[in-house]
Design an enzyme around this catalytic site. Structure first.
Site, PDB file in Angstrom:
ATOM      1  N   SER A   1     -53.682 -10.319   6.895  1.00 28.88           N
ATOM      2  CA  SER A   1     -54.450 -11.563   6.879  1.00 28.88           C
ATOM      3  C   SER A   1     -54.147 -12.412   8.106  1.00 28.88           C
ATOM      4  O   SER A   1     -54.749 -13.450   8.306  1.00 28.88           O
ATOM      5  CB  SER A   1     -54.127 -12.364   5.610  1.00 28.88           C
ATOM      6  OG  SER A   1     -52.735 -12.607   5.539  1.00 28.88           O
TER       7      SER A   1
ATOM      8  N   HIS B   1     -59.790  -6.871   5.937  1.00 23.52           N
ATOM      9  CA  HIS B   1     -59.094  -7.924   5.194  1.00 23.52           C
ATOM     10  C   HIS B   1     -59.827  -8.253   3.894  1.00 23.52           C
ATOM     11  O   HIS B   1     -60.848  -8.927   3.884  1.00 23.52           O
ATOM     12  CB  HIS B   1     -58.961  -9.179   6.084  1.00 23.52           C
ATOM     13  CG  HIS B   1     -58.266 -10.320   5.420  1.00 23.52           C
ATOM     14  ND1 HIS B   1     -58.568 -11.646   5.682  1.00 23.52           N
ATOM     15  CD2 HIS B   1     -57.284 -10.340   4.478  1.00 23.52           C
ATOM     16  CE1 HIS B   1     -57.800 -12.422   4.934  1.00 23.52           C
ATOM     17  NE2 HIS B   1     -57.023 -11.652   4.201  1.00 23.52           N
TER      18      HIS B   1
ATOM     19  N   GLU C   1     -63.391  -9.155   5.448  1.00 23.34           N
ATOM     20  CA  GLU C   1     -63.480  -9.407   6.884  1.00 23.34           C
ATOM     21  C   GLU C   1     -63.185  -8.085   7.608  1.00 23.34           C
ATOM     22  O   GLU C   1     -62.121  -7.498   7.402  1.00 23.34           O
ATOM     23  CB  GLU C   1     -62.463 -10.472   7.328  1.00 23.34           C
ATOM     24  CG  GLU C   1     -62.823 -11.882   6.922  1.00 23.34           C
ATOM     25  CD  GLU C   1     -61.811 -12.920   7.411  1.00 23.34           C
ATOM     26  OE1 GLU C   1     -62.248 -13.980   7.872  1.00 23.34           O
ATOM     27  OE2 GLU C   1     -60.596 -12.676   7.316  1.00 23.34           O
TER      28      GLU C   1
ATOM     29  N   ASN D   1     -59.386 -17.855   7.053  1.00 20.00           N
ATOM     30  CA  ASN D   1     -58.126 -18.600   7.062  1.00 20.00           C
ATOM     31  C   ASN D   1     -58.034 -19.569   8.239  1.00 20.00           C
ATOM     32  O   ASN D   1     -57.362 -20.595   8.163  1.00 20.00           O
ATOM     33  CB  ASN D   1     -56.937 -17.647   7.063  1.00 20.00           C
ATOM     34  CG  ASN D   1     -56.769 -16.976   5.711  1.00 20.00           C
ATOM     35  OD1 ASN D   1     -57.223 -17.497   4.695  1.00 20.00           O
ATOM     36  ND2 ASN D   1     -56.141 -15.818   5.670  1.00 20.00           N
TER      37      ASN D   1
END
Length: 282
Positions: free
Chosen positions: A119, A140, A152, A190
């Site tokens: 991540s 991800h 992702e 994120n």
């Protein structure tokens, strides 16, 4: 190239979730971990998750049995040789991941694609630890994997179009919605999410509103299912701090400065749900 068989390194939360997503979609999967106990625990977690789907009448008992039959648990990397894609879902530690990837790279046939479920770690950097950088990619998944629709797909500098297209097609076959992302700290989700949590902590520390009102404001005003402060407690304040520190170091931009209150709470051991207290008490 169409990926028909998948290997997974790690039978923990992410690994067993990815295994379940594959098996439910009819894709045979080999899930490897360091001990028989870890593998058994991973398979038991999948079984329990499928039981809940049976109870909700989302799948039948026969569907559950078929999915479980497609998961092979193992403690040997040798069993990954029969797969077309191996997803590394080990702990978020760069040294450990590099060690695993070098070991995999040395024993897998050159045409096998390797993906990392990281991540935060650079895909370009992880790819460089292998001799197949063009067949290395980030994949991800989000927790809980069986429920979350997003994957992702992160392209390192060296990732080939063929590798990207094969992995993108697999994510779609798993019933997920993939988005393609260039390699950069935090990727897309994120990169936006954690600074927002950090800003919510600044708002709290400045006394602009209570934690409850900040979370209510974001839930009702931005249609978020959970407020940023409650989410911070769920993720872990230590994880949020670590991510902000990576952004500050990598981008060198003061807008990624961690909130002093976040640092203070982590120093106090108030990390969120896992310690019983973070922004809120549990």
């Amino acid at each position: 190239m169409s990926i028909q068989t998948v290997g997974i390194i790690g039978a923990g939360t992410m690994g067993n979730g990815i295994a379940q997503a594959c098996a439910v979609s009819g894709i045979p999967v080999v899930m490897v971990d360091i001990s028989e106990a870890a593998v058994a625990k991973g398979i038991a977690t999948v079984s329990g998750s499928l039981d809940r789907l049976v109870k909700k009448e989302k799948i039948s008992e026969a569907d559950k049995a078929k999915a479980l039959s497609l998961i092979t648990g193992s403690t040997s990397y040798e069993d990954l040789k029969a797969t077309q894609l191996v997803i590394e879902a080990a702990t978020e530690n760069q040294d450990l991941k590099v060690k695993i990837l070098k070991q995999l790279d040395g024993m897998l046939a050159p045409e096998i694609i390797i993906a990392s479920n990281t991540s935060s770690i650079s895909i370009t950097q992880l790819a460089a630890a292998t001799q197949r950088a063009d067949r290395f990619i980030g994949m991800h998944f989000f927790n809980p994997v069986p429920m979350m629709a997003l994957v992702e797909i992160i392209r390192g500098l060296q990732t080939s179009d063929a590798t990207h297209d094969a992995v993108h097609a697999l994510a779609t076959a798993l019933g997920k919605t993939p988005i393609t992302v260039k390699n950069a700290p935090g990727f897309v989700v994120n990169r936006i999410l954690v600074p927002m949590i950090n800003e919510a902590l600044f708002v709290l520390s400045e006394g602009l509103a209570t934690a409850e009102d900040i979370d209510a404001g974001m839930k009702l005003g931005c249609n978020q299912p959970i407020g940023p402060l409650a989410l911070a407690d769920m993720i872990g304040l230590d994880v949020c701090l670590a991510v902000m520190e990576v952004y500050l170091k990598e981008f060198g931009d003061s807008k990624y400065r961690p909130c002093p209150l976040l640092k203070e709470m982590v120093a106090a051991g108030r990390l969120g749900r896992k310690t019983g207290q973070g922004v809120y008490k549990y």
